[in-house]
Design a protein around this motif. Structure first.
Motif, PDB file in Angstrom:
ATOM      1  N   ARG A 286      -7.799  -0.373  -1.311  1.00  0.00           N
ATOM      2  CA  ARG A 286      -8.954   0.833  -0.908  1.00  0.00           C
ATOM      3  C   ARG A 286      -8.413   2.723  -2.862  1.00  0.00           C
ATOM      4  NH1 ARG A 286      -9.275  -0.918   2.815  1.00  0.00           N
ATOM      5  NH2 ARG A 286      -9.344  -0.286   4.918  1.00  0.00           N
TER       6      ARG A 286
ATOM      7  N   GLY B 132       1.011  -1.121   0.175  1.00  0.00           N
ATOM      8  CA  GLY B 132      -0.342  -0.370   0.140  1.00  0.00           C
ATOM      9  C   GLY B 132       0.793   1.149   0.115  1.00  0.00           C
TER      10      GLY B 132
ATOM     11  N   SER C 265       0.492  -7.621  -0.608  1.00  0.00           N
ATOM     12  CA  SER C 265      -0.745  -7.542  -0.649  1.00  0.00           C
ATOM     13  C   SER C 265      -1.093  -6.448   0.059  1.00  0.00           C
ATOM     14  CB  SER C 265      -1.025  -8.392   0.724  1.00  0.00           C
ATOM     15  OG  SER C 265      -2.429  -8.180   1.041  1.00  0.00           O
TER      16      SER C 265
ATOM     17  N   PHE D 179      -7.746  -9.812   4.831  1.00  0.00           N
ATOM     18  CA  PHE D 179      -7.933 -11.044   5.055  1.00  0.00           C
ATOM     19  C   PHE D 179      -9.169 -11.278   5.637  1.00  0.00           C
ATOM     20  CE2 PHE D 179      -3.267  -9.444   4.424  1.00  0.00           C
ATOM     21  CZ  PHE D 179      -3.430  -9.598   3.739  1.00  0.00           C
TER      22      PHE D 179
ATOM     23  N   THR E  48       3.576  -1.989   5.477  1.00  0.00           N
ATOM     24  CA  THR E  48       2.635  -0.271   5.111  1.00  0.00           C
ATOM     25  C   THR E  48       2.481   0.564   5.253  1.00  0.00           C
ATOM     26  OG1 THR E  48       1.210  -1.339   7.393  1.00  0.00           O
ATOM     27  CG2 THR E  48       0.547  -2.603   5.335  1.00  0.00           C
TER      28      THR E  48
ATOM     29  N   ALA F 261      -1.837   3.524   8.817  1.00  0.00           N
ATOM     30  CA  ALA F 261      -2.523   1.803   8.892  1.00  0.00           C
ATOM     31  C   ALA F 261      -2.465   1.664   9.898  1.00  0.00           C
ATOM     32  CB  ALA F 261      -1.765   1.375   7.799  1.00  0.00           C
TER      33      ALA F 261
ATOM     34  N   GLN G 152      -3.955  -0.205  12.113  1.00  0.00           N
ATOM     35  CA  GLN G 152      -5.104  -1.621  12.234  1.00  0.00           C
ATOM     36  C   GLN G 152      -3.903  -2.920  11.820  1.00  0.00           C
ATOM     37  OE1 GLN G 152      -8.989  -1.666  12.391  1.00  0.00           O
ATOM     38  NE2 GLN G 152      -9.435  -3.253  11.045  1.00  0.00           N
TER      39      GLN G 152
HETATM   40  P1  NAP Z   1      -5.724   0.155   8.800  1.00  0.00           P
HETATM   41  O1  NAP Z   1      -6.738   0.552   8.551  1.00  0.00           O
HETATM   42  O2  NAP Z   1      -4.562  -0.156   8.992  1.00  0.00           O
HETATM   43  O3  NAP Z   1      -6.427  -0.983   8.258  1.00  0.00           O
HETATM   44  C1  NAP Z   1      -7.775  -1.434   7.686  1.00  0.00           C
HETATM   45  C2  NAP Z   1      -7.648  -2.267   7.014  1.00  0.00           C
HETATM   46  O4  NAP Z   1      -7.785  -2.691   5.618  1.00  0.00           O
HETATM   47  C3  NAP Z   1      -7.274  -3.996   7.610  1.00  0.00           C
HETATM   48  O5  NAP Z   1      -8.000  -4.421   9.015  1.00  0.00           O
HETATM   49  C4  NAP Z   1      -7.333  -4.909   6.318  1.00  0.00           C
HETATM   50  O6  NAP Z   1      -8.516  -5.892   6.606  1.00  0.00           O
HETATM   51  C5  NAP Z   1      -7.262  -4.096   5.587  1.00  0.00           C
HETATM   52  N1  NAP Z   1      -5.619  -4.113   4.853  1.00  0.00           N
HETATM   53  C6  NAP Z   1      -4.991  -3.002   5.447  1.00  0.00           C
HETATM   54  N2  NAP Z   1      -3.877  -3.295   4.740  1.00  0.00           N
HETATM   55  C7  NAP Z   1      -4.155  -4.290   4.137  1.00  0.00           C
HETATM   56  C8  NAP Z   1      -2.636  -5.169   3.072  1.00  0.00           C
HETATM   57  N3  NAP Z   1      -2.128  -3.995   2.526  1.00  0.00           N
HETATM   58  N4  NAP Z   1      -3.724  -6.254   2.516  1.00  0.00           N
HETATM   59  C9  NAP Z   1      -4.716  -6.839   2.660  1.00  0.00           C
HETATM   60  N5  NAP Z   1      -5.581  -6.033   3.077  1.00  0.00           N
HETATM   61  C10 NAP Z   1      -5.191  -4.507   4.391  1.00  0.00           C
HETATM   62  O7  NAP Z   1      -5.279   0.734   6.977  1.00  0.00           O
HETATM   63  P2  NAP Z   1      -5.686   1.730   6.394  1.00  0.00           P
HETATM   64  O8  NAP Z   1      -5.309   3.187   6.864  1.00  0.00           O
HETATM   65  O9  NAP Z   1      -7.127   1.626   5.876  1.00  0.00           O
HETATM   66  O10 NAP Z   1      -5.180   1.995   4.968  1.00  0.00           O
HETATM   67  C11 NAP Z   1      -5.036   0.592   4.434  1.00  0.00           C
HETATM   68  C12 NAP Z   1      -4.389   0.767   3.133  1.00  0.00           C
HETATM   69  O11 NAP Z   1      -3.608   1.315   2.316  1.00  0.00           O
HETATM   70  C13 NAP Z   1      -2.982   0.319   3.933  1.00  0.00           C
HETATM   71  O12 NAP Z   1      -2.615  -0.697   2.957  1.00  0.00           O
HETATM   72  C14 NAP Z   1      -1.572   0.875   3.867  1.00  0.00           C
HETATM   73  O13 NAP Z   1      -0.556   0.583   3.570  1.00  0.00           O
HETATM   74  C15 NAP Z   1      -2.168   2.350   2.808  1.00  0.00           C
HETATM   75  N6  NAP Z   1      -2.161   3.698   3.085  1.00  0.00           N
HETATM   76  C16 NAP Z   1      -2.904   4.443   3.844  1.00  0.00           C
HETATM   77  C17 NAP Z   1      -2.852   5.521   4.652  1.00  0.00           C
HETATM   78  C18 NAP Z   1      -3.278   6.402   5.379  1.00  0.00           C
HETATM   79  O14 NAP Z   1      -3.222   7.444   5.901  1.00  0.00           O
HETATM   80  N7  NAP Z   1      -4.195   5.171   6.329  1.00  0.00           N
HETATM   81  C19 NAP Z   1      -1.787   6.295   3.086  1.00  0.00           C
HETATM   82  C20 NAP Z   1      -1.230   5.275   2.257  1.00  0.00           C
HETATM   83  C21 NAP Z   1      -1.591   4.098   2.053  1.00  0.00           C
HETATM   84  P3  NAP Z   1      -8.567  -6.729   7.250  1.00  0.00           P
HETATM   85  O15 NAP Z   1      -8.735  -6.720   9.079  1.00  0.00           O
HETATM   86  O16 NAP Z   1     -10.608  -7.754   6.344  1.00  0.00           O
HETATM   87  O17 NAP Z   1      -7.680  -8.062   6.612  1.00  0.00           O
END
Ligand code: NAP
Length: 251
Positions: free
Chosen positions: A39, A13, A35, A57, A79, A83, A85
């Motif tokens: 998003r 991500g 993985s 997952f 990640t 992120a 969680q």
């Molecule tokens: P999060 O709150 O930590 O995760 C929420 C849920 O999304 C996790 O419980 C998991 O679902 C799923 N998930 C997150 N990363 C995953 C991965 N690499 N592979 C498979 N499932 C994943 O994450 P978030 O802040 O929503 O961010 C989502 C993704 O965007 C992350 O991978 C992160 O690296 C990327 N991202 C985030 C940001 C940010 O500011 N938050 C900025 C840039 C990129 P399940 O519980 O169903 O497994």
């Protein structure tokens, strides 16, 4: 390293995750799968479609099941620093499965002379300090936490994100700017001037791709409301891809 082939799961991500995947591909005795949460509508993935999976997952138990089914030996969490969680799930699942886990965490940005940062721990704190700071604000936090700012009716927001916000969620008053980084200082200066923005809200994401707005704010003497990172789980951590490769060679 022995002839035994190690199977690695890279939680991605981020640009670093894809870069790490490309590097790991060139290493002997390693099979890697990346993985992505799924998003963004057009994620930057490895070129080989067999090399990655997209989608959650199904919670921590889903990740445990996946690690077992796929016989993963090593989990590398690359990640985004916000992120929290998935990083927590990765820590619990790797521990449960008895496999090694490494976190690649890019360093946070540090304040330098000329920066005018208001550091806050959460978006709700950010909304509290914004009133009175500026009437027109550059909101560069992505789309997931936008609704926290929707109550601020006296402020006009320029909201930058990759994909449009989810329908049905309240969004702040203002305009959307759909763009993917990296951004240059020249571009950021011209956005701040053109839209007459008086402050920026940013997460302390670290890295180069989105740092230009911080430089531009410094140049224009604008305040930056800087949302601090959530805590990361305990465990081995490196700051960049080179160090992750060195760690892998030791395994
Ligand atoms: P999060 O709150 O930590 O995760 C929420 C849920 O999304 C996790 O419980 C998991 O679902 C799923 N998930 C997150 N990363 C995953 C991965 N690499 N592979 C498979 N499932 C994943 O994450 P978030 O802040 O929503 O961010 C989502 C993704 O965007 C992350 O991978 C992160 O690296 C990327 N991202 C985030 C940001 C940010 O500011 N938050 C900025 C840039 C990129 P399940 O519980 O169903 O497994």
């Amino acid at each position: 390293m022995s002839n035994y082939c190690k199977k690695i799961l890279i939680l991605g991500g981020t640009a670093e995750a894809t870069a790490l995947y490309d590097r790991v591909q060139t290493m002997a005795n390693i099979e890697a799968i990346a993985s992505f949460a799924g998003r963004t509508q057009q994620p930057v993935t490895p070129k080989d479609p067999a090399a990655f999976r997209i989608g959650g997952f199904g919670g921590v138990q889903g990740l445990i099941d996946y690690l077992k089914q796929q016989k993963i030996d090593i989990l590398i969490d690359v990640t985004h620093p916000f992120a929290a969680q998935i990083s927590d799930h990765a820590a619990i699942a790797a521990n449960e499965c008895g496999i090694k886990r490494l976190m690649v965490v890019r360093p946070a940005w540090e304040k330098v002379p000329g920066d005018n940062w208001v550091e806050v721990d959460s978006h709700s704190q950010a909304t509290m300090v914004l009133s009175g700071l500026a009437e027109r604000v550059f909101l560069t936090i992505g789309r997931q936490e936008l609704s926290a700012y929707a109550e601020l009716k006296d402020i006009w927001f320029l909201m930058r994100m990759i994909d449009p916000p989810q329908p049905n969620l309240p969004i702040p008053r203002g305009e959307l700017l759909l763009q993917r980084g990296p951004f240059s200082v020249i571009d950021e200066l011209s956005i701040l001037r053109e839209y007459q923005l008086g402050a920026i809200v940013s997460k302390n994401s670290g890295g180069d791709a989105t740092y230009a707005k911080i430089v531009a704010a410094r140049e224009l003497k604008l305040p930056v409301v800087m949302v601090q990172r959530p805590p990361i789980p305990m465990g081995e951590t490196v700051a960049d891809i080179e160090s992750a490769i060195a760690w892998l060679h030791q395994q």
